[in-house]
Structures are given as structure tokens and as C-alpha cells.
Design an enzyme around this catalytic site. Structure first.
Site, PDB file in Angstrom:
ATOM      1  N   ASP A  50       0.838  -1.205   0.000  1.00  0.00           N
ATOM      2  CA  ASP A  50       0.000   0.000   0.000  1.00  0.00           C
ATOM      3  C   ASP A  50       0.874   1.256   0.000  1.00  0.00           C
ATOM      4  OD1 ASP A  50       0.892  -0.191   2.590  1.00  0.00           O
ATOM      5  OD2 ASP A  50      -1.094  -0.040   3.520  1.00  0.00           O
ATOM      6  N   SER A  51       2.219   1.059   0.000  1.00  0.00           N
ATOM      7  CA  SER A  51       3.136   2.178  -0.245  1.00  0.00           C
ATOM      8  C   SER A  51       2.901   2.741  -1.641  1.00  0.00           C
ATOM      9  CB  SER A  51       4.596   1.726  -0.091  1.00  0.00           C
ATOM     10  OG  SER A  51       4.823   0.526  -0.809  1.00  0.00           O
ATOM     11  N   ASP A  89      -1.051  -6.025  -0.140  1.00  0.00           N
ATOM     12  CA  ASP A  89      -1.502  -5.410   1.118  1.00  0.00           C
ATOM     13  C   ASP A  89      -3.007  -5.207   1.124  1.00  0.00           C
ATOM     14  OD1 ASP A  89       0.603  -4.983   2.898  1.00  0.00           O
ATOM     15  OD2 ASP A  89       1.260  -3.159   1.877  1.00  0.00           O
ATOM     16  N   LYS A 119      -1.350  -9.363   2.820  1.00  0.00           N
ATOM     17  CA  LYS A 119      -0.613  -8.938   4.020  1.00  0.00           C
ATOM     18  C   LYS A 119      -1.491  -7.981   4.827  1.00  0.00           C
ATOM     19  CE  LYS A 119       3.192  -6.086   3.814  1.00  0.00           C
ATOM     20  NZ  LYS A 119       2.755  -4.877   4.539  1.00  0.00           N
ATOM     21  N   GLU A 121      -1.518  -5.546   8.565  1.00  0.00           N
ATOM     22  CA  GLU A 121      -0.691  -4.950   9.620  1.00  0.00           C
ATOM     23  C   GLU A 121      -1.343  -5.156  10.985  1.00  0.00           C
ATOM     24  OE1 GLU A 121       0.075  -0.826   8.801  1.00  0.00           O
ATOM     25  OE2 GLU A 121       0.983  -1.249   6.847  1.00  0.00           O
ATOM     26  N   GLU A 188       9.136  -4.350  10.595  1.00  0.00           N
ATOM     27  CA  GLU A 188       9.549  -3.048  10.066  1.00  0.00           C
ATOM     28  C   GLU A 188      10.101  -2.146  11.162  1.00  0.00           C
ATOM     29  OE1 GLU A 188       6.799  -1.147   7.398  1.00  0.00           O
ATOM     30  OE2 GLU A 188       7.994   0.697   7.296  1.00  0.00           O
TER      31      GLU A 188
HETATM   32  O1  KIV Z   1       3.581  -1.129   1.682  1.00  0.00           O
HETATM   33  C1  KIV Z   1       4.764  -1.500   1.706  1.00  0.00           C
HETATM   34  O2  KIV Z   1       5.567  -1.229   0.802  1.00  0.00           O
HETATM   35  C2  KIV Z   1       5.212  -2.291   2.856  1.00  0.00           C
HETATM   36  C3  KIV Z   1       6.673  -2.557   2.982  1.00  0.00           C
HETATM   37  C4  KIV Z   1       7.386  -1.349   3.440  1.00  0.00           C
HETATM   38  C5  KIV Z   1       6.948  -3.721   3.847  1.00  0.00           C
HETATM   39  O3  KIV Z   1       4.419  -2.692   3.641  1.00  0.00           O
END
Ligand code: KIV
Length: 270
Positions: A50-51, A89, A119, A121, A188
Site C-alpha cells: 500500500d506504499s 496489502d 498482508k 498490519e 519493520e
Molecule cells: O507497503 C509496503 O511497501 C510495505 C513494505 C514497506 C513492507 O508494507
């Protein structure tokens, strides 16, 4: 069999890599062209993170990205990838506090993008969602330590779990997620000694970002490691290229070629 020899990386391959102490390589990708290069370079895991909210859409946090946008990125990546395991994510607001919604969000990602895993969090507080997603046969990667979707709770992106109480909770959460059936954990921005302890204690692979070298693998955001994104320079980031300058130089050269009528030349026309 060595991971480099397998034609498709699966969650089982990652587990075997941990057992024989072969490090796992993971990078983000959000589009077809980049994912194609990354996959053909032999990466083990591609994270559609989600980055994307930051590096693709220019948001300050990861919170605004939607499930539809994540599915768009994930399906673009999936059209390019043949070997890497692709993890997507679940975006903010699609799984916290409602395990049924979490399941439906994960199902949408798997059905509409064809990805391999999701994924999430968090630890104990999202365990019910993790359980429910796993019960549908969807592999889940956990993510502990600095969890950017909780930025409004933390108020800052500084290193996490430096105090005993938070470190203790992180270790407990790592065990809970392992027992629930997660296939791997992202750690992280936590102290290296803590990441090493977690890696030793749990049976599933740990993938670090700012968590030292004694983890089972490493992940970076591709825009950061290629130096496309210049505004982000935490200590843990190693830049393998300065693509910002390379692209800028190419674009400047193109502009002056156009202005000076040096492009196209005779061989570049019909
Ligand atoms: O969203 C992302 O890129 C991440 C990584 C930094 C692990 O969760």
C-alpha cells in the site's frame, strides 16, 4: 531444492528457505513493466504494497489507497509475474475491526487480481480477521513493528519497540500470528536484536525492513532502492541507483533535442 531453481515460489518454498537459512529477497512493485523486470531478475517475493499510495499516487500516508486501487495494481503485477510469490496489502479500513469485511476484502483481492497471498498490519487486535482469511485458504503475511497504517496512533515514523513493554507485545504478537497460521512476517523498523530474537523463536520466515541482518529476508520499496524517490532517506535504506538523476538527465536531453530539431533524425523518420 534451492529457491533459484524453482519455477514458482510458493509459501512452502519460503518455509524451506528459512529451514536451510537461504535468505529471502522481496521488493515492492505496483505495475506491469516494473514487475516484469523484478520477476525476471529472480526476486523471491513481490509485494504490491500500500506504499503505492505514497510512491505511485503521491499521498503523504498509506491510508487513502482503496481496495479497488490495490486490485488494479495487483492485477497489473500479476500479468507480468511468472516466478515470484505475489503478496498484496489489504488497505487501511478494509479489515480492521470487522473480520467478515476482512474476509470479503481478501477474497476480492485473490479473485480479481489472481495474487498469491495478502498482508495485514497488526497483531492481537487483528487476529480474528487473520483467522477468518486463513480459514478461506488464503495465505496471510503478518506485519509488525512500524505499521504505517497506524501512523495517526503513533504520530511518527520513528523506530518501534525500543521499550520493553512494546518489545514484549511484539514478540507475543509474532507468536500469535505464527500459531494462527501466517506463512511469514514483515518486521519493520525495530531494533536488530529484537528482530533476531523473533526470527530465532518463531518457525515462519521473518522479512525485515530496517530490522538488521539476522532475519530470514529483506524487503525494500523499489522506488526507494532505485533512487527514484529522493525525499525519503532513513538509515536502513540502501540506494542501488540514482534513477531520479538518470531519468531527469534523459528528459532534459530529450527536451533540448526536440527544441534544437536534433530529434528525430533522418533514420528515425519514414
Ligand atoms: O507497503 C509496503 O511497501 C510495505 C513494505 C514497506 C513492507 O508494507
Amino acid at each position: 531444492m534451492k529457491a533459484s531453481k524453482v519455477s514458482k515460489v510458493t509459501t512452502h518454498v519460503l518455509q524451506e528457505m528459512k529451514l536451510r537459512q537461504e535468505k529471502i529477497s522481496m521488493l515492492t512493485a505496483y505495475d506491469y513493466s516494473m514487475a516484469r523486470i523484478v520477476d525476471r531478475s529472480g526476486i523471491d517475493v513481490i509485494l504490491v504494497g500500500d506504499s503505492a499510495a505514497n510512491v505511485m499516487a503521491g499521498h503523504k500516508t498509506t491510508l487513502p489507497i482503496t481496495l479497488n486501487e490495490m486490485i488494479y495494481h495487483a492485477s497489473s503485477v500479476m500479468r507480468a509475474v511468472s516466478r515470484a510469490l505475489v503478496v498484496v496489502d489489504l488497505p487501511f479500513g478494509t479489515y480492521q475491526g470487522n473480520s467478515r469485511e476482512a474476509l470479503l476484502s481478501a477474497i476480492r483481492i485473490m479473485k480479481e487480481s489472481n495474487a498469491n497471498a495478502v498482508k495485514l498490519e497488526g497483531g492481537k487486535e487483528i487476529l480474528e480477521s487473520v483467522d477468518r482469511i486463513l480459514s478461506a485458504g488464503i495465505p496471510v503475511m503478518g506485519h509488525l513493528g512500524l505499521t504505517p497504517q497506524s501512523i495517526n496512533k503513533f504520530g511518527t515514523y520513528v523506530v518501534r519497540a525500543t521499550h520493553e513493554e512494546e518489545a514484549k507485545k511484539l514478540v507475543e504478537d509474532a507468536h500469535l500470528l505464527t500459531e494462527a497460521g501466517c506463512f511469514a512476517l514483515v518486521l519493520e523498523k525495530i531494533p536488530a536484536v529484537l528482530a533476531e530474537k523473533v526470527t530465532r523463536e518463531i518457525s515462519i520466515p521473518t522479512i525485515g525492513i530496517g530490522a538488521g541482518v539476522q532475519v530470514d529476508g529483506q524487503v525494500l520499496v523499489i522506488h526507494d532502492m532505485l533512487g527514484i524517490n529522493q525525499d525519503f532517506s532513513p538509515r536502513f535504506l540502501r540506494r542501488y541507483h540514482n534513477l531520479y538523476e538518470e531519468i531527469k538527465h534523459s528528459v532534459e536531453t530529450y527536451i533540448s533535442d526536440v527544441k534544437d530539431q536534433k530529434f528525430p533524425n533522418e533514420r528515425e523518420q519514414y
